[in-house]
Write a protein that holds these residues in place. Structure first.
Motif, PDB file in Angstrom:
ATOM      1  N   GLN A 163       0.832  -1.194   0.000  1.00 27.94           N
ATOM      2  CA  GLN A 163       0.000   0.000   0.000  1.00 27.94           C
ATOM      3  C   GLN A 163       0.869   1.247   0.000  1.00 27.94           C
ATOM      4  OE1 GLN A 163      -2.271  -0.369   3.598  1.00 27.94           O
ATOM      5  NE2 GLN A 163      -3.673  -1.876   2.723  1.00 27.94           N
ATOM      6  N   LEU A 164       0.379   2.279  -0.651  1.00 28.43           N
ATOM      7  CA  LEU A 164       0.992   3.598  -0.614  1.00 28.43           C
ATOM      8  C   LEU A 164       0.155   4.430   0.340  1.00 28.43           C
ATOM      9  CD1 LEU A 164       2.330   5.635  -3.518  1.00 28.43           C
ATOM     10  CD2 LEU A 164       0.547   6.651  -2.127  1.00 28.43           C
ATOM     11  N   THR A 165       0.803   5.062   1.325  1.00 24.24           N
ATOM     12  CA  THR A 165       0.095   5.941   2.248  1.00 24.24           C
ATOM     13  C   THR A 165       0.676   7.341   2.115  1.00 24.24           C
ATOM     14  OG1 THR A 165       1.558   5.456   4.101  1.00 24.24           O
ATOM     15  CG2 THR A 165      -0.382   4.071   3.869  1.00 24.24           C
ATOM     16  N   THR A 166      -0.151   8.346   2.346  1.00 21.09           N
ATOM     17  CA  THR A 166       0.291   9.727   2.197  1.00 21.09           C
ATOM     18  C   THR A 166       0.283  10.434   3.538  1.00 21.09           C
ATOM     19  OG1 THR A 166      -1.922  10.560   1.761  1.00 21.09           O
ATOM     20  CG2 THR A 166      -0.646   9.824  -0.149  1.00 21.09           C
ATOM     21  N   SER A 167       1.016  11.530   3.609  1.00 21.66           N
ATOM     22  CA  SER A 167       1.121  12.286   4.850  1.00 21.66           C
ATOM     23  C   SER A 167      -0.206  12.916   5.271  1.00 21.66           C
ATOM     24  CB  SER A 167       2.200  13.363   4.735  1.00 21.66           C
ATOM     25  OG  SER A 167       1.926  14.229   3.657  1.00 21.66           O
ATOM     26  N   ASP A 168      -1.165  13.008   4.365  1.00 29.47           N
ATOM     27  CA  ASP A 168      -2.471  13.550   4.760  1.00 29.47           C
ATOM     28  C   ASP A 168      -3.470  12.451   5.104  1.00 29.47           C
ATOM     29  OD1 ASP A 168      -3.194  12.577   2.282  1.00 29.47           O
ATOM     30  OD2 ASP A 168      -3.949  14.473   1.505  1.00 29.47           O
ATOM     31  N   GLY A 169      -2.998  11.198   5.212  1.00 28.06           N
ATOM     32  CA  GLY A 169      -3.848  10.109   5.688  1.00 28.06           C
ATOM     33  C   GLY A 169      -4.457   9.226   4.620  1.00 28.06           C
ATOM     34  N   MET A 205      -3.700   3.864  -0.610  1.00 29.53           N
ATOM     35  CA  MET A 205      -4.055   3.283  -1.894  1.00 29.53           C
ATOM     36  C   MET A 205      -3.345   1.944  -2.042  1.00 29.53           C
ATOM     37  SD  MET A 205      -3.571   4.792  -5.758  1.00 29.53           S
ATOM     38  CE  MET A 205      -1.808   4.917  -5.646  1.00 29.53           C
ATOM     39  N   PRO A 206      -4.089   0.833  -2.189  1.00 32.54           N
ATOM     40  CA  PRO A 206      -3.455  -0.447  -2.457  1.00 32.54           C
ATOM     41  C   PRO A 206      -2.815  -0.418  -3.842  1.00 32.54           C
ATOM     42  CG  PRO A 206      -5.790  -0.715  -1.931  1.00 32.54           C
ATOM     43  CD  PRO A 206      -5.530   0.740  -2.070  1.00 32.54           C
TER      44      PRO A 206
END
Length: 73
Positions: A20-26, A29-30
């Motif tokens: 998964q990709l996670t972003t600093s704003d929460g 996305m798999p």
């Protein structure tokens, strides 16, 4: 990532055999499933991603991502 969020940090994580990709704003996305393990490595200013699948298959590629430079002091 959209142009409006160019300074956003992203992270990769493996959860329940899904990369998964996670972003600093929460946001999350798999990207790909059935992953046993992964590695990120920086070589010559490029970031390389290696994927190890549950089936035994292995893939690697360089990512077109800019390296994060922490500007806070």
């Amino acid at each position: 990532l959209s142009i409006g969020k160019r300074n956003q940090k992203i992270n990769f994580r493996l959860k329940n055999h899904s990369l998964q990709l996670t972003t600093s704003d929460g946001g999350t996305m798999p990207i790909v499933s059935q992953v046993k393990d992964f590695e990120l490595e920086q070589l010559n200013e490029k970031i390389y991603l290696s994927l190890y699948f549950d089936s035994g298959e292995y893939y690697e590629s360089n990512l077109l991502l800019e390296k994060y430079e922490n500007e806070e002091k």
